[in-house]
Structures are given as C-alpha cells and as structure tokens.
Design a protein around this motif. Structure first.
Motif, PDB file in Angstrom:
ATOM      1  N   MET A   1       0.830  -1.182   0.000  1.00 26.91           N
ATOM      2  CA  MET A   1       0.000   0.000   0.000  1.00 26.91           C
ATOM      3  C   MET A   1       0.883   1.257   0.000  1.00 26.91           C
ATOM      4  O   MET A   1       0.587   2.215  -0.696  1.00 26.91           O
ATOM      5  N   GLU A   2       1.955   1.222   0.810  1.00 23.99           N
ATOM      6  CA  GLU A   2       2.833   2.385   0.879  1.00 23.99           C
ATOM      7  C   GLU A   2       3.540   2.629  -0.453  1.00 23.99           C
ATOM      8  O   GLU A   2       3.765   3.769  -0.845  1.00 23.99           O
ATOM      9  N   ARG A   3       3.879   1.555  -1.170  1.00 26.67           N
ATOM     10  CA  ARG A   3       4.508   1.721  -2.484  1.00 26.67           C
ATOM     11  C   ARG A   3       3.555   2.415  -3.450  1.00 26.67           C
ATOM     12  O   ARG A   3       3.969   3.270  -4.230  1.00 26.67           O
ATOM     13  N   LYS A   4       2.289   2.022  -3.392  1.00 20.85           N
ATOM     14  CA  LYS A   4       1.297   2.646  -4.272  1.00 20.85           C
ATOM     15  C   LYS A   4       1.142   4.124  -3.950  1.00 20.85           C
ATOM     16  O   LYS A   4       1.060   4.957  -4.850  1.00 20.85           O
ATOM     17  N   ILE A   5       1.113   4.451  -2.657  1.00 19.84           N
ATOM     18  CA  ILE A   5       0.960   5.847  -2.242  1.00 19.84           C
ATOM     19  C   ILE A   5       2.159   6.676  -2.705  1.00 19.84           C
ATOM     20  O   ILE A   5       2.002   7.779  -3.219  1.00 19.84           O
ATOM     21  N   ALA A   6       3.365   6.132  -2.552  1.00 21.15           N
ATOM     22  CA  ALA A   6       4.577   6.870  -2.933  1.00 21.15           C
ATOM     23  C   ALA A   6       4.735   6.974  -4.446  1.00 21.15           C
ATOM     24  O   ALA A   6       5.342   7.918  -4.946  1.00 21.15           O
ATOM     25  N   TRP A  10       8.972   6.091  -4.837  1.00 27.62           N
ATOM     26  CA  TRP A  10       9.416   4.943  -4.048  1.00 27.62           C
ATOM     27  C   TRP A  10      10.849   4.583  -4.393  1.00 27.62           C
ATOM     28  O   TRP A  10      11.191   4.390  -5.550  1.00 27.62           O
ATOM     29  N   GLN A  11      11.699   4.497  -3.387  1.00 24.64           N
ATOM     30  CA  GLN A  11      13.109   4.171  -3.582  1.00 24.64           C
ATOM     31  C   GLN A  11      13.502   3.070  -2.606  1.00 24.64           C
ATOM     32  O   GLN A  11      13.731   3.338  -1.431  1.00 24.64           O
ATOM     33  N   GLN A  12      13.565   1.863  -3.123  1.00 26.98           N
ATOM     34  CA  GLN A  12      13.991   0.739  -2.295  1.00 26.98           C
ATOM     35  C   GLN A  12      14.793  -0.222  -3.154  1.00 26.98           C
ATOM     36  O   GLN A  12      14.389  -0.534  -4.272  1.00 26.98           O
ATOM     37  N   ALA A  13      15.909  -0.659  -2.616  1.00 25.38           N
ATOM     38  CA  ALA A  13      16.774  -1.563  -3.368  1.00 25.38           C
ATOM     39  C   ALA A  13      16.047  -2.862  -3.689  1.00 25.38           C
ATOM     40  O   ALA A  13      15.240  -3.340  -2.898  1.00 25.38           O
ATOM     41  N   PRO A  14      16.310  -3.452  -4.867  1.00 28.20           N
ATOM     42  CA  PRO A  14      15.689  -4.731  -5.210  1.00 28.20           C
ATOM     43  C   PRO A  14      15.990  -5.787  -4.150  1.00 28.20           C
ATOM     44  O   PRO A  14      17.105  -5.869  -3.645  1.00 28.20           O
ATOM     45  N   GLY A  15      14.974  -6.547  -3.791  1.00 29.76           N
ATOM     46  CA  GLY A  15      15.118  -7.599  -2.793  1.00 29.76           C
ATOM     47  C   GLY A  15      15.123  -7.089  -1.359  1.00 29.76           C
ATOM     48  O   GLY A  15      15.292  -7.853  -0.431  1.00 29.76           O
ATOM     49  N   ASP A  17      12.773  -6.091   0.882  1.00 27.83           N
ATOM     50  CA  ASP A  17      11.381  -5.987   1.307  1.00 27.83           C
ATOM     51  C   ASP A  17      11.343  -5.755   2.801  1.00 27.83           C
ATOM     52  O   ASP A  17      11.608  -6.656   3.598  1.00 27.83           O
ATOM     53  N   LEU A  18      11.051  -4.541   3.189  1.00 24.23           N
ATOM     54  CA  LEU A  18      11.035  -4.154   4.597  1.00 24.23           C
ATOM     55  C   LEU A  18       9.603  -4.098   5.108  1.00 24.23           C
ATOM     56  O   LEU A  18       8.700  -3.679   4.393  1.00 24.23           O
ATOM     57  N   ILE A  19       9.413  -4.517   6.351  1.00 26.37           N
ATOM     58  CA  ILE A  19       8.086  -4.412   6.957  1.00 26.37           C
ATOM     59  C   ILE A  19       7.779  -2.954   7.244  1.00 26.37           C
ATOM     60  O   ILE A  19       6.697  -2.462   6.974  1.00 26.37           O
ATOM     61  N   PHE A  20       8.747  -2.253   7.811  1.00 21.79           N
ATOM     62  CA  PHE A  20       8.613  -0.824   8.062  1.00 21.79           C
ATOM     63  C   PHE A  20       9.676  -0.116   7.240  1.00 21.79           C
ATOM     64  O   PHE A  20      10.830  -0.515   7.229  1.00 21.79           O
ATOM     65  N   SER A  21       9.279   0.938   6.547  1.00 21.00           N
ATOM     66  CA  SER A  21      10.232   1.683   5.739  1.00 21.00           C
ATOM     67  C   SER A  21       9.930   3.168   5.842  1.00 21.00           C
ATOM     68  O   SER A  21       8.885   3.574   6.357  1.00 21.00           O
ATOM     69  N   GLU A  22      10.858   3.968   5.345  1.00 24.09           N
ATOM     70  CA  GLU A  22      10.611   5.404   5.260  1.00 24.09           C
ATOM     71  C   GLU A  22       9.434   5.648   4.314  1.00 24.09           C
ATOM     72  O   GLU A  22       9.022   4.754   3.574  1.00 24.09           O
ATOM     73  N   ARG A  23       8.938   6.843   4.322  1.00 23.50           N
ATOM     74  CA  ARG A  23       7.763   7.181   3.520  1.00 23.50           C
ATOM     75  C   ARG A  23       7.949   6.853   2.042  1.00 23.50           C
ATOM     76  O   ARG A  23       7.016   6.471   1.362  1.00 23.50           O
ATOM     77  N   HIS A  24       9.179   6.973   1.555  1.00 22.26           N
ATOM     78  CA  HIS A  24       9.459   6.690   0.149  1.00 22.26           C
ATOM     79  C   HIS A  24      10.362   5.471  -0.017  1.00 22.26           C
ATOM     80  O   HIS A  24      11.095   5.362  -0.993  1.00 22.26           O
ATOM     81  N   GLY A  25      10.306   4.552   0.941  1.00 17.22           N
ATOM     82  CA  GLY A  25      11.108   3.333   0.872  1.00 17.22           C
ATOM     83  C   GLY A  25      12.416   3.487   1.623  1.00 17.22           C
ATOM     84  O   GLY A  25      12.757   4.555   2.112  1.00 17.22           O
TER      85      GLY A  25
END
Length: 113
Positions: A1-6, A10-15, A17-25
């Motif tokens: 859901m957070e990825r869709k909102i951002a 969204w900036q997160q390295a491949p692989g 997958d964090l349960i909690f992340s910053e607003r933009h990954g």
C-alpha cells in the motif's frame, strides 16, 4: 500500500522488502520507526502500546504457541538466548493455556459477542 501511495517516488533496493520503511522506501531511522509504529497503531484502531510492549507480547505469544526458544530468539532478533528466555518470553504453563482457551471460547460466543 505504501509503495502505491509513494508512486514514482518509491526508492527501495531490489530484494529489500522491509516491513517498516521510510515514507518513500528504504530503511527507517529509529525515531521514524516509532512515529510509523504509532501511526499504524492509530490507523488500525487498536489501543496504543509501546514498541517494547509489542516485543514482550510477541515473545509471550510465541511461548504460548510453544514455538522453540531458538526460533523465538531469531524472530525477536536477540543475539543471546538468555535475553529471549529471561526477559521477553513470559512462561505460559498448561493451566494458563487452558484458561486462555476458555476465555477465547467465551469471547467468541455469539450470545456474549
């Protein structure tokens, strides 16, 4: 859901997958984690608890479910099993387990609601 909102932000390295992340990954800072945890609790409608209490609850529930202590240690991310056993895992004996089961059955009773 957070990825869709951002969206594209969204900036997160491949692989990663964090349960909690910053607003933009990405990995969250400790203070940001507390704010995120509080926001998720508020959004869920649950009673507010601290992160520390959530960890103790997790340890106790794992003991209640008879999860092996080494597995609980890994889930709670403790380097020492003594931390898991002495502080975070509150012992649940068979009488307590039976009482909890009876309470759960009572709460599921449609006449009581």
């Amino acid at each position: 859901m957070e990825r869709k909102i951002a969206g594209d932000a969204w900036q997160q390295a491949p692989g990663q997958d964090l349960i909690f992340s910053e607003r933009h990954g990405g990995m969250i800072e400790p203070r940001g984690f507390s704010r995120t945890f509080d926001a998720l609790i508020k959004r869920s409608g649950l009673r507010r608890i601290t992160v520390r209490l959530a960890r103790h609850t997790c340890g106790t529930l794992l003991a209640f479910l008879k999860v092996h202590p080494k597995v609980a240690q890994a889930i709670l991310r403790h380097s020492q099993i003594s931390m898991t056993l002495d502080i975070y895992t509150h012992v649940v004996d068979d009488d307590q387990r039976e009482a909890a089961t009876m309470l759960a059955d009572l709460l599921e009773d449609p006449l009581i609601g």
